[in-house]
Design a protein around this motif. Sequence first.
Motif, PDB file in Angstrom:
ATOM      1  N   LYS A 128       0.845  -1.208   0.000  1.00 22.17           N
ATOM      2  CA  LYS A 128       0.000   0.000   0.000  1.00 22.17           C
ATOM      3  C   LYS A 128       0.877   1.254   0.000  1.00 22.17           C
ATOM      4  O   LYS A 128       0.632   2.201  -0.750  1.00 22.17           O
ATOM      5  N   ASN A 129       1.922   1.257   0.823  1.00 25.64           N
ATOM      6  CA  ASN A 129       2.825   2.410   0.879  1.00 25.64           C
ATOM      7  C   ASN A 129       3.524   2.625  -0.461  1.00 25.64           C
ATOM      8  O   ASN A 129       3.691   3.768  -0.904  1.00 25.64           O
TER       9      ASN A 129
ATOM     10  N   GLU B 115       1.093   4.166  -2.888  1.00 27.97           N
ATOM     11  CA  GLU B 115       0.916   5.588  -2.579  1.00 27.97           C
ATOM     12  C   GLU B 115       2.096   6.414  -3.099  1.00 27.97           C
ATOM     13  O   GLU B 115       1.917   7.531  -3.589  1.00 27.97           O
ATOM     14  N   LYS B 116       3.305   5.874  -3.012  1.00 28.09           N
ATOM     15  CA  LYS B 116       4.476   6.572  -3.565  1.00 28.09           C
ATOM     16  C   LYS B 116       4.331   6.729  -5.079  1.00 28.09           C
ATOM     17  O   LYS B 116       4.594   7.794  -5.633  1.00 28.09           O
TER      18      LYS B 116
END
Length: 184
Positions: free
Chosen positions: A63-64, A67-68
Motif C-alpha cells: 500500500k505504501n 501511494e508513492k
Amino acid sequence: MGRLLNYAFLIKLGFKVKKGRLINPSSVFYTNRDKYYEMLSRADSLRSDDLLSWCEYFLLGLKNEIEKIDSLLDKSYVEKEILFPLLKIAHDQKFITTEERKILEYLVSKDDMMMKSEELSHMGITDSRKKASTMAKLRDKKMIQPIVPNGRIYTIHFVNNYLLRGIMNVLQQKGFVSDFLNTK
C-alpha cells in the motif's frame, strides 16, 4: 522463494509487474531489513496469527509503495515537492545560475513542460541572439533537450549530473529511495 510467490500472486490479481515492474514488492522488504527478517521468521512458524501478521506487513508495505507511485504520477506533487526543491538546491549550491533556475522553473511549471526559445522574452531575454545562446548553453549543459532531434521545442532534461544527483537526493529525503541503496 517468498518474493517469487509474491510476484506470482500480484500477476494473478492483474498487476502489471512484468511490464516495467512499476510495483516492486521487494522494495517493501528493503525498507527495513530487520523488520522483514523478523516478519519472515514469524511466518516460518506457519501459525495462523503469524501468517496473518506477515500478510498485514506485506500488504501495508505494498500500500505504501502504491501511494508513492501515485505521488510520482501527480504532476503537481512532483513539481512542488521534487522539481522546485531540486532547482533551489542546485541554485543554492551554485550548480545552476539564477537565469538557468528561472528558465527551468518556467519549463517545469508549464503543463506540457515544453518551450520554444521565443518564450525567453517572458524572462526578460528579448534579443534573438541572446535567446539562441541561452538555449544552446542549457542544451550543452544537458539541462534541456529538443523534443525531436534538431527541433526548436525543448523540454527539461535530467542527464546533467547536478540535476540527476539533486533529484536522487530529494527523492531520498521524501522516502522514495530505499535505505539499501545508500552507500554511506
